[in-house]
Design a protein around this motif. Sequence first.
Motif, short mmCIF file in Angstrom:
data_model
loop_
_atom_site.label_atom_id
_atom_site.label_comp_id
_atom_site.label_asym_id
_atom_site.label_seq_id
_atom_site.Cartn_x
_atom_site.Cartn_y
_atom_site.Cartn_z
N UNK A 109 -23.38 26.53 -7.31
CA UNK A 109 -22.23 26.62 -8.23
C UNK A 109 -22.73 26.67 -9.65
N UNK A 124 -22.35 29.80 -12.06
CA UNK A 124 -21.48 29.54 -13.21
C UNK A 124 -20.09 30.10 -13.01
N UNK A 125 -19.20 29.85 -13.98
CA UNK A 125 -17.82 30.30 -13.85
C UNK A 125 -17.71 31.81 -13.73
N UNK A 171 -18.70 32.84 -10.08
CA UNK A 171 -17.77 32.34 -9.06
C UNK A 171 -16.34 32.80 -9.30
N UNK A 220 -11.16 27.79 -6.13
CA UNK A 220 -11.70 26.44 -6.06
C UNK A 220 -11.41 25.82 -4.71
N UNK A 223 -14.07 26.95 -2.19
CA UNK A 223 -15.34 26.26 -2.44
C UNK A 223 -15.29 24.81 -1.98
N UNK A 225 -11.76 19.69 -6.21
CA UNK A 225 -10.88 20.77 -6.67
C UNK A 225 -10.76 20.74 -8.19
N UNK A 267 -14.13 21.89 -9.82
CA UNK A 267 -14.40 23.32 -9.70
C UNK A 267 -13.42 24.14 -10.53
N UNK A 322 -14.55 24.23 -14.18
CA UNK A 322 -15.99 24.43 -14.33
C UNK A 322 -16.40 24.95 -15.72
N UNK A 370 -18.86 22.88 -18.07
CA UNK A 370 -20.22 23.36 -18.33
C UNK A 370 -20.45 23.53 -19.82
N UNK A 392 -20.74 18.93 -16.80
CA UNK A 392 -20.75 19.44 -15.43
C UNK A 392 -21.68 18.63 -14.53
#
Lengths: 563, 548
Positions: free
Chosen positions: A108, A112-113, A116, A121, A124, B206, B209, B212, B216, B221
């Motif tokens: 993940x 990174x965003x 993905x 979500x 995952x 959930x 993610x 994210x 980050x 993160x």
Amino acid sequence: MTSPAATTAAAKVWLAGRKAPGSQAIRLTALAGTGVVLFTLVQFGCMAWLAHALLIAGEPLANQLPVILGGVLAIVLRALCQALQGRYAANASDAIRNRVRQDLVRQWHQRGPVGLAGVSAGTLTTEWLDQVDALHGYYARFLPQLTICMVGPLLILLVVASMDWLAALFLLLSAPLIPLFMALVGMGAERLNQQHMETLARLSGLFLDRVRGITTLQLFGAIGQGQRDIAAGTEAYRLINLKTLRIAFLSSAVLEFFSSVAIAVVAIYVGFGLLGYIDYGPAGELTLFTGLFILMLAPEFFQPLRQLAQHYHDRAAALGAAAELEKRLDEVAVTHTIQQAVQTSTAGSGSAIVVDNVSLQYPGATNTALEQVCLAVPPGEMIGLSGVSGSGKSTLLAALAGFISPTTGQIRVMGHPPGAMPIGWLGQQPFLKHGSWAENLQLANATVSESAMLDALRQVGLDNHVLSRRAGLQSAISEQGQGVSGGQARRLAMARLLLANYPVVLMDEPTAGLDQDTEAVIVQAIKSLKRQGCTLVIASHHPSLLATCDRVLRVQEGRVQHG
Amino acid sequence: MGELTPWLRLILRRKHRLTAGGLLMLATLLSGIGLLALSGWFITATALAGALLAAGYAMTLDVYVPGAGIRFFALTRTVSRYFERLYNHDTVLRLLADIRVMVFAAMARQPYRQQAKRKSADWLSRLTGDINALDNLYLQWLAPSAVVLLAFSLITLVLASVQWQLLYALLPLALIPPLLFVLFKICRKATADSQEGLSVLRSAALDTLSGQAELMAARHWQAHTDTLVTHSHELQELRSRVDRNISLGQSITTLLVQLSAFLVLVGGLSIWQSGGLSGPLVALFTLAVMALGEGLAMLPQAYGQLGATLVAAKRLNEDRPLATAATAITCNDSSLFRDQTLMAEGLSLRIEATPLLRPLSFRLAPGERLAVLGPSGSGKSTLADLVAGLLPDYEGTLNTLPGHALPSQPRWAASISYLPQQSWLFADTVRANLLLARSEADDEALWQVLHAVALDKVIRRLPQGLDSFIGEQGQYLSGGEGRRLALARALLRPASLLILDEPFTGVDESTRALVTERMAPYLESKTCLFLGHARSHLPNTDHQLSLG
């Protein structure tokens, strides 16, 4: 297209490759399981010996004390081994599952965003929790049982053969037939199941569909109709399932059949042998000891196989999960490399953000997403990025945040490589924690005071909403099943940014999909951020938001047009 | 254990099936016991006879009856096992239907506001899990417990009638019920905790993610994912603890069963020495106890996991007060509201001091049309829900007869037709979705209303026309098409009051104009309340009211 057989084979290889951290525990589980078979043998031997010694040989019970003690000891050791088998099995896959979970987390991070973006979500999360857990039964139960299946019956066969090779032959002949029949039956069930896959999926979703539409049914006075639909759907589901089960249960019936027949054949053979009716082969040498011993061992010969059949669904679940997990873990992660080393660059030291001749190409893409972009943003400036969707605005923001690395060129944020120091980010889906308002606001800065939080909430127009709750800042953001609306979530994220004091904040369409009130609040809050001295880069279509920017750059086909 | 009462009552309604399934299970276990016990008897008897024959004594032993008995049990064990599994899985699937209908009926009686949370995927998957836990109650717990108890009683009775002095050898078996109870007690909290832990971990994963990008960028993160991994370790440990306890329970069960069998053998032999029991019968009882172990082996697992079933039952009970009547009240009288004026005076709604609708007043005479306009968040949808009678806790007055409240729900719903802002299309055919509104409508009426919302051409192009499946949440239709199908359904309903909330969401301008024109006949003689953010997005009305 890959065939199901190839997928299964690949999944098996993957499962084998993941086994290493748990192989010690798996071996111990199998060893303890073999111990169970061994001590069962000893126990039955002692029992048959006792019956023979007293009933036939006419010895007094008192003389047999060592055998009695031996039998009791064997029973205790058998139970002990069984407990150990369960104990080792319970934790056999811990290390394996932990490793897979950590690898997924690493994946993940690496993707990174941006990498993905196409995966929800929810998917995952299901992979990370449920699919990984589905591996447990395979390593803890199926694999050890496979070893026990090879050793246990062989051990029993040798003992039986040493007493009567003809009885051993009965067992030996029936054994290889079992997996064959089971495979045939299993294949039939699978084919039948695939035929009905779509109908089954539709029917199993019907109940939740009616539950979700319950208000609509109420409004149409059709609750009764809903109940009839559910009953009829479940009934249809039952009929289809029974068709499959009728065949699937045959495989366990095959096992039962062989184990029952083996007991019956052995019993009648031994009985007639003892009476002296059979005068060829080893039958003449049978005694009550060997006869009773062989009889008690006959069901045990099939026991490991029966258990393996019970664990077969563990294998199926693990293979299914493995196929999914392998796909996720094998995806190439070249989109993101976070620079851990914090190195100060002298180039453009006066600027908050420096983009130096950056080009970026997504892996597998033919055209470049960014083309020789140069940009310098002085501290405290508010930059707008405009352009049609797909022009490269979001890519540029992702590169500034460090989610993806440029193919060529260099980026510096406050003198550091992107991703090396904390910055603010506001996308369309903010981070929300299942918890209180305070917890959500303190995310960036745990020491922030209550009054500062209330002030930030006031700036985004959420103060009344929060204060009207009984527990105020300590109340949960979603209460009584009422979630936070999209607009409230964006306001909350904005309040958090106001509290965080990030030197740089990047925003991707911060006002998209909002109503006019919320839109106005967000624009006001962005202005406050700027007053705090924050450097802002905002990608947006929103004209009045762009109008408040110090500079607006047009992004077109990966190029940034200054001016 | 009280939480199981309503469910046990529901399950026990199928008395005959449960009894038949239990008898099949008993037949399987008894066949297994019979097979081993008779075989043991036979071998011992033949060994003794063989020894006598060898010693020159003349004697006869009937080998054909026991031989036939052994073959009989071998067959019945296989056959009854097969049919037992099939029959009982059939029962479980029937129970699933019963439980689903009961849960659904109970949910339908709940107030509207509590229905909101049903949209979350987490809640729905938990509901499915809870129901599955209950439908296994019979097969994994109830039936095996009863069957093993019966088989044990049978062995005890036979042994007591043959030689009561040996009964003490069965004492270890009597320790198994308390053992299972202790196992249930020990595992109860841990299974409940691990269920709760999984649910918490799922929502944390959930959240993390979904956020994210933000996490980050802010370099949070790593810390968040580390927490997730730590929690997953803890959860794993909690579950292994349950597994370890269960396997300990299983091994103690084995110990007790085998000790009992051993005791029967040794005790039986010593009674044999004094002539109180024949040799073959000693073997018979020994092997009978060992075969009983097969039935007992499944129980520790069932009792260790029973805690999870109790939690599931408790949650279902809490979420949905289970009333006794299982049938929903329906009302088909649509004339209730005809020729009456709808009156609102100082109507407002607040939830926990948060105002959702500020006080407002209006009158809507029979056949009149009112448009309510306002930006999102001004309370339009709340007003629509109020008039539809979904939110009873309002302030001010809302009625059709002065001094009375609105009629209660099933009666009021029968006289209105309401298209909410978020309409729901069922995973079913076009026809089934439309017939909800008017069950007696013929094909012509259906095509007519589809023509009114300009969907007739789209539906005719589908291979199965009206009988085409529209997918979950109508996913085989576009957003605008789905919305128009929901509109068609609202128009089709024979109602005196029509409430349309943002009827044209996702519908383009030219279609909107066409539909507005074509739907006119459906509005005739109806009192109408339309809600939207702009006048241009609604059909023509006599009056308008602005909110916010």
